[in-house]
Design a protein around this motif. Structure first.
Motif, PDB file in Angstrom:
ATOM      1  N   LYS A 127       0.917  -1.212   0.148  1.00 20.23           N
ATOM      2  CA  LYS A 127      -0.077  -0.124  -0.138  1.00 20.23           C
ATOM      3  C   LYS A 127       0.917   1.293   0.002  1.00 20.23           C
ATOM      4  O   LYS A 127       2.020   1.625   0.750  1.00 20.23           O
ATOM      5  N   THR A 128       0.606   2.043  -1.023  1.00 15.30           N
ATOM      6  CA  THR A 128       1.505   3.264  -1.118  1.00 15.30           C
ATOM      7  C   THR A 128       0.798   4.483  -1.583  1.00 15.30           C
ATOM      8  O   THR A 128      -0.264   4.272  -2.085  1.00 15.30           O
ATOM      9  N   SER A 129       1.107   5.688  -1.362  1.00 14.95           N
ATOM     10  CA  SER A 129       0.843   6.943  -2.033  1.00 14.95           C
ATOM     11  C   SER A 129       1.915   7.559  -2.679  1.00 14.95           C
ATOM     12  O   SER A 129       1.579   9.014  -3.000  1.00 14.95           O
ATOM     13  N   ARG A 130       2.957   6.754  -3.242  1.00 15.71           N
ATOM     14  CA  ARG A 130       3.738   7.464  -4.247  1.00 15.71           C
ATOM     15  C   ARG A 130       3.278   7.534  -5.479  1.00 15.71           C
ATOM     16  O   ARG A 130       2.606   6.992  -6.164  1.00 15.71           O
ATOM     17  N   GLY A 131       3.840   8.695  -6.151  1.00 10.86           N
ATOM     18  CA  GLY A 131       3.360   9.170  -7.414  1.00 10.86           C
ATOM     19  C   GLY A 131       3.765   8.151  -8.628  1.00 10.86           C
ATOM     20  O   GLY A 131       3.257   8.094  -9.600  1.00 10.86           O
ATOM     21  N   GLU A 132       5.020   7.644  -8.326  1.00 13.05           N
ATOM     22  CA  GLU A 132       5.697   6.714  -9.250  1.00 13.05           C
ATOM     23  C   GLU A 132       4.861   5.065  -9.576  1.00 13.05           C
ATOM     24  O   GLU A 132       5.148   4.652 -10.240  1.00 13.05           O
ATOM     25  N   PHE A 133       4.125   4.859  -8.642  1.00 10.21           N
ATOM     26  CA  PHE A 133       3.236   3.941  -8.671  1.00 10.21           C
ATOM     27  C   PHE A 133       2.070   4.210  -9.441  1.00 10.21           C
ATOM     28  O   PHE A 133       1.185   5.205  -9.196  1.00 10.21           O
ATOM     29  N   ASP A 134       1.470   3.304 -10.071  1.00  9.18           N
ATOM     30  CA  ASP A 134       0.233   3.339 -11.018  1.00  9.18           C
ATOM     31  C   ASP A 134      -0.965   3.118 -10.072  1.00  9.18           C
ATOM     32  O   ASP A 134      -1.988   3.731 -10.627  1.00  9.18           O
ATOM     33  N   SER A 135      -0.764   2.548  -8.949  1.00 13.51           N
ATOM     34  CA  SER A 135      -2.027   2.001  -7.943  1.00 13.51           C
ATOM     35  C   SER A 135      -1.571   2.335  -6.835  1.00 13.51           C
ATOM     36  O   SER A 135      -0.426   2.540  -6.267  1.00 13.51           O
ATOM     37  N   ASN A 176      14.646   2.042  -5.685  1.00 10.27           N
ATOM     38  CA  ASN A 176      15.231   1.158  -6.775  1.00 10.27           C
ATOM     39  C   ASN A 176      14.182   0.355  -7.773  1.00 10.27           C
ATOM     40  O   ASN A 176      13.038   0.328  -7.256  1.00 10.27           O
ATOM     41  N   GLU A 177      14.508   0.510  -9.016  1.00 15.19           N
ATOM     42  CA  GLU A 177      13.487   0.296 -10.007  1.00 15.19           C
ATOM     43  C   GLU A 177      13.065  -1.291  -9.697  1.00 15.19           C
ATOM     44  O   GLU A 177      12.083  -1.581 -10.078  1.00 15.19           O
ATOM     45  N   ASP A 178      14.123  -2.129  -9.642  1.00 19.55           N
ATOM     46  CA  ASP A 178      13.896  -3.560  -9.361  1.00 19.55           C
ATOM     47  C   ASP A 178      12.862  -3.823  -8.232  1.00 19.55           C
ATOM     48  O   ASP A 178      12.272  -4.805  -8.240  1.00 19.55           O
ATOM     49  N   PHE A 179      13.100  -3.207  -7.200  1.00 22.99           N
ATOM     50  CA  PHE A 179      12.314  -3.124  -5.904  1.00 22.99           C
ATOM     51  C   PHE A 179      10.934  -2.926  -6.264  1.00 22.99           C
ATOM     52  O   PHE A 179      10.128  -3.423  -5.742  1.00 22.99           O
ATOM     53  N   LYS A 180      10.483  -1.816  -7.163  1.00 27.94           N
ATOM     54  CA  LYS A 180       9.404  -1.445  -7.340  1.00 27.94           C
ATOM     55  C   LYS A 180       8.405  -2.585  -8.146  1.00 27.94           C
ATOM     56  O   LYS A 180       7.438  -2.761  -7.986  1.00 27.94           O
ATOM     57  N   ILE A 181       9.307  -3.296  -9.239  1.00 27.54           N
ATOM     58  CA  ILE A 181       8.949  -4.323 -10.119  1.00 27.54           C
ATOM     59  C   ILE A 181       8.715  -5.581  -9.065  1.00 27.54           C
ATOM     60  O   ILE A 181       7.537  -6.428  -9.410  1.00 27.54           O
ATOM     61  N   PHE A 182       9.354  -5.857  -8.220  1.00 21.89           N
ATOM     62  CA  PHE A 182       9.250  -6.958  -7.410  1.00 21.89           C
ATOM     63  C   PHE A 182       8.118  -6.844  -6.617  1.00 21.89           C
ATOM     64  O   PHE A 182       7.178  -7.601  -6.458  1.00 21.89           O
ATOM     65  N   LEU A 183       7.611  -5.511  -6.130  1.00 24.93           N
ATOM     66  CA  LEU A 183       6.332  -5.261  -5.507  1.00 24.93           C
ATOM     67  C   LEU A 183       5.148  -5.201  -6.385  1.00 24.93           C
ATOM     68  O   LEU A 183       4.047  -5.592  -5.649  1.00 24.93           O
TER      69      LEU A 183
END
Length: 437
Positions: free
Chosen positions: A123-131, A203-210
């Motif tokens: 669960k996140t409120s960051r703008g770089e996440f699509d959801s 990290n971009e790979d961390f975002k992809i992992f999540l």
């Protein structure tokens, strides 16, 4: 400020118009003066004011916590410091914008292997996440891939440790409930430590992992460096270790490396001793669990010593409970912490090795640059001598450059550069000077 911290009381009664006038109405007589109509009223007001102040002191002196009292209640006084603390406490969770939970382990059995997957909820409120919320399932190999990618992208950062793939034989059985729960907690801690890190969390790979589904993650893994690239990295690491230590390592890192070697040895010894103690305690506990029922059955057949046997059985039962409590303390409070120190010591040792490898590559490039610079200076010196007339014009057919007279370069026995007719560089051995006619 006193008015803000006190509950307003009822209005004070005013004297009747016939009670006095003129100068006597403007100058208040003392509270205890005889014949004064306002003295008792003022005395009562002062007593009431003192009582209110004492109530204010009691509110903050009897250990009343913010959880027991609502600071915004109109019937309770509010101090400025308590309001500031409450605002900070309420605003503090908003500073964290990424929440990760690892739960719901599932066992998967195939014809080739058996493995466990864990649900990862983000669960996140960051703008770089699509959801704002994601739910994926990951197995242990996916966590290993994430750790390796983080080490590759940030070779000098301390990456949080992962639980080992293989467990110590004799401690717990693989894939039982205790082992799965222990690993789930460790994986949950691993991801949240990355999320709290100021650099790794982006990290971009961390975002992809999540966020990526299983097939998307598999596709992303295949886009990594190929086999030849990984073999090249391995060869460079081996070459760096064979070459030996770095030449110009700062003293700070040398002391750090020595300290980590000593610390790693000692913490590994402590970890082994703690596991051995736990194993012996468990064996002792299992044996006592068998002795208790035996003495209880024995007391049924021996009436003369039945009370003594029952007393022994009761003592054994108390010892079993005490041993079980001590084992729980070891397994919850000591063993995980000691083993985490072991894992962190290994990670720090790896970080120092990668730092030495980077510095070794830098030193080799500096040496190569110095050699190139030496060649360049030597070549420029030869060209300058030729321009000054120290070199004769010689056939440029690959035979080299002939000297018209003694040269400091030739006298020193240096090989000099030559220019062929194609314009390429080469090296020519020093030639003897021609005889003077």
């Amino acid at each position: 400020m006193e008015g803000e911290g006190r509950v307003p009381g009822p209005p004070l009664p005013t004297p009747s118009p016939g009670g006095g006038g003129g100068a006597g109405a403007d100058a208040d007589p003392p509270a205890g003066a005889p014949g004064s109509t306002r003295g008792p009223l003022l005395a009562a007001a002062e007593v009431l004011s003192l009582d209110d102040e004492e109530d204010d002191l009691e509110v903050f002196s009897k250990g009343t916590s913010l959880g027991e009292v609502n600071s915004f209640s109109p019937s309770m006084p509010i101090s400025p410091s308590s309001m500031i603390n409450q605002y900070k406490f309420e605003d503090e969770p908003e500073l964290k914008d990424l929440f990760i939970t690892v739960d719901d382990p599932e066992s998967h059995i195939t014809a080739i292997e058996t493995f466990i997957t864990y649900r990862v909820v983000t669960k996140t409120s960051r703008g770089e996440f699509d959801s704002s919320e994601y739910e994926v399932r990951r197995r242990y190999q996916d966590f290993l891939w994430l750790k390796s990618k983080l080490e590759e992208a940030h070779p000098t950062l301390i990456i949080p440790p992962l639980p080992e793939k293989f467990i110590m034989k004799g401690m717990v059985e693989r894939f039982n409930d205790e082992f799965i729960e222990t690993r789930r907690k460790a994986l949950h801690k691993f991801l949240n430590r990355i999320a709290d890190h100021p650099t790794l969390t982006f990290n971009e790979d961390f975002k992809i992992f999540l966020t990526a589904q299983a097939w998307e993650l598999s596709s992303h893994k295949k886009q990594g460096p190929g086999l030849l690239s990984r073999m090249g990295q391995t060869v460079r690491a081996v070459a760096s270790s064979v070459r030996g230590g770095v030449k110009n390592r700062p003293e700070m890192f040398t002391e750090m490396n020595d300290y980590m070697e000593t610390f790693s040895q000692k913490i590994n010894v402590l970890d082994k001793i703690a596991h051995r103690i736990y194993k012996e305690e468990r064996e002792y506990f299992n044996e006592m669990k068998e002795y208790g029922p035996i003495h209880t059955l024995w007391s049924a057949s021996e009436e003369d010593i039945a009370d003594s046997l029952k007393g022994v059985a009761s003592c054994i039962d108390k010892c079993c409970k005490a041993t079980e409590k001590r084992m729980a303390g070891l397994s919850e409070n000591l063993l995980p912490i000691l083993h985490e120190y072991v894992l962190y010591s290994e990670i720090l040792t790896g970080v120092l090795k990668r730092r030495d490898q980077i510095q070794g590559e830098l030193d080799s490039k500096i040496d190569a640059l110095a050699n190139k610079k030496t060649e360049k200076d030597l070549f420029e010196a030869v060209l300058n001598h030729r321009e000054d007339g120290e070199l004769e014009k010689a056939p440029r057919l690959g035979a080299g450059v002939a000297m018209a007279g003694p040269s400091p370069l030739l006298a020193a026995g240096h090989r000099i550069p030559m220019l062929t007719h194609e314009g390429t560089r080469g090296w020519a051995d020093p030639l003897p000077a021609p005889p003077v006619a």
